[in-house]
Design a protein around this motif. Structure first.
Motif, mmCIF file in Angstrom:
data_model
loop_
_atom_site.group_PDB
_atom_site.id
_atom_site.type_symbol
_atom_site.label_atom_id
_atom_site.label_comp_id
_atom_site.label_asym_id
_atom_site.label_seq_id
_atom_site.Cartn_x
_atom_site.Cartn_y
_atom_site.Cartn_z
ATOM 1 N N HIS A 81 0.801 -1.268 0.184
ATOM 2 C CA HIS A 81 0.019 -0.007 -0.072
ATOM 3 C C HIS A 81 0.866 1.235 0.016
ATOM 4 O O HIS A 81 0.812 2.356 -0.732
ATOM 5 N N GLY A 82 1.994 1.138 0.632
ATOM 6 C CA GLY A 82 2.921 2.325 0.875
ATOM 7 C C GLY A 82 3.588 2.591 -0.518
ATOM 8 O O GLY A 82 3.679 3.940 -0.787
ATOM 9 N N ARG A 83 3.771 1.615 -1.139
ATOM 10 C CA ARG A 83 4.552 1.831 -2.690
ATOM 11 C C ARG A 83 3.311 2.528 -3.592
ATOM 12 O O ARG A 83 3.413 3.463 -4.488
ATOM 13 N N VAL A 84 2.089 1.982 -3.406
ATOM 14 C CA VAL A 84 0.953 2.631 -4.151
ATOM 15 C C VAL A 84 0.773 4.107 -3.874
ATOM 16 O O VAL A 84 0.797 4.836 -4.974
ATOM 17 N N ARG A 85 0.761 4.420 -2.592
ATOM 18 C CA ARG A 85 0.612 5.866 -1.927
ATOM 19 C C ARG A 85 1.615 6.621 -2.640
ATOM 20 O O ARG A 85 1.536 7.766 -3.057
ATOM 21 N N ALA A 86 3.014 5.886 -2.459
ATOM 22 C CA ALA A 86 4.097 6.761 -2.947
ATOM 23 C C ALA A 86 4.002 7.217 -4.275
ATOM 24 O O ALA A 86 4.340 8.344 -4.877
ATOM 25 N N ALA A 87 3.623 6.368 -5.177
ATOM 26 C CA ALA A 87 3.581 6.356 -6.793
ATOM 27 C C ALA A 87 2.483 7.343 -6.908
ATOM 28 O O ALA A 87 2.784 8.211 -8.249
ATOM 29 N N LEU A 88 1.590 7.541 -6.251
ATOM 30 C CA LEU A 88 0.583 8.280 -6.797
ATOM 31 C C LEU A 88 0.320 9.630 -5.877
ATOM 32 O O LEU A 88 -0.237 10.528 -6.086
ATOM 33 N N ALA A 89 1.458 9.875 -4.933
ATOM 34 C CA ALA A 89 1.558 11.118 -4.329
ATOM 35 C C ALA A 89 2.018 12.405 -5.204
ATOM 36 O O ALA A 89 2.590 12.130 -6.112
ATOM 37 N N GLY A 90 1.057 13.316 -5.224
ATOM 38 C CA GLY A 90 1.196 14.521 -5.718
ATOM 39 C C GLY A 90 0.700 14.586 -6.948
ATOM 40 O O GLY A 90 0.714 15.400 -8.103
ATOM 41 N N ARG A 91 0.001 13.365 -7.392
ATOM 42 C CA ARG A 91 -0.775 13.156 -8.614
ATOM 43 C C ARG A 91 -2.284 13.565 -8.393
ATOM 44 O O ARG A 91 -2.663 13.568 -7.363
ATOM 45 N N ASP A 92 -2.685 14.154 -9.591
ATOM 46 C CA ASP A 92 -4.259 14.941 -9.497
ATOM 47 C C ASP A 92 -5.075 13.687 -9.705
ATOM 48 O O ASP A 92 -5.790 13.723 -10.984
ATOM 49 N N VAL A 93 -4.993 12.481 -9.082
ATOM 50 C CA VAL A 93 -5.679 11.367 -9.282
ATOM 51 C C VAL A 93 -6.751 10.796 -8.070
ATOM 52 O O VAL A 93 -5.990 10.788 -6.820
ATOM 53 N N ALA A 94 -8.009 10.695 -8.051
ATOM 54 C CA ALA A 94 -8.592 10.140 -6.904
ATOM 55 C C ALA A 94 -8.296 8.718 -6.894
ATOM 56 O O ALA A 94 -8.334 8.226 -7.998
ATOM 57 N N TRP A 95 -8.055 8.154 -5.846
ATOM 58 C CA TRP A 95 -7.652 6.504 -6.159
ATOM 59 C C TRP A 95 -8.124 5.644 -4.806
ATOM 60 O O TRP A 95 -8.110 6.434 -3.554
#
Length: 162
Positions: A81-95
């Protein structure tokens, strides 16, 4: 469908998008490349990205007799989950991140149906001898999704393959 005894984990970040895209994710390079592509696609379409991880024995330590086997498994899932969260950090995407035990094809189709997803995105292990041997041992998720014909499937090639 997930079994009655299975625990389903769902963690959400950001506001809901008007459309949904479902991504089958694993921590391998194909899964990471698919995450990049799905994130870009979700941003362009203003869609909510549902990242789905099928929990299997690869998420647990090799020694099932270890006293802290379950705790190690929980830590591995938290790291996923942390890897996913880090990859999506700062991206303008709801997830959302979904993780539970079961057949990956069934899990992806379940989430896609619940969210009325536009498509399912998965990575590919590629072609070649290693991939053929891998398919003999494990079911191809992309082939399984395509065979069901439930909704469009985007199969993302690995990095450097186009």
């Amino acid at each position: 469908m997930p079994g009655e005894g299975d625990r389903r984990i769902r963690m959400t970040s950001g506001a809901s998008g008007s459309a949904a895209i479902v991504l089958g994710h694993s921590g391998d390079p194909a899964g990471e490349r698919a995450l990049e592509v799905a994130t870009d696609l979700a941003a362009r379409l203003h869609a909510h990205l549902h990242v789905v991880h099928a929990i299997d024995l690869a998420d647990y330590p090799a020694d099932p007799d270890a006293a802290d086997w379950e705790q190690q498994g929980r830590r591995a899932l938290a790291a996923e989950h942390g890897r996913v969260r880090a990859a999506l950090a700062g991206r303008d995407v709801a997830w959302s991140h979904h993780a539970w035990h079961g057949d990956p094809v069934t899990l992806l189709e379940t989430v896609a149906g619940e969210e009325d997803a536009l498509m399912i995105v998965v990575g590919t292990r590629g072609e070649g001898v290693g991939s053929v041997l891998d398919r003999l041992l494990r079911r191809s998720v992309s082939h399984g999704l395509i065979a069901t014909g439930g909704r469009p499937v985007l199969v993302v090639p690995g990095a450097g393959r186009g």
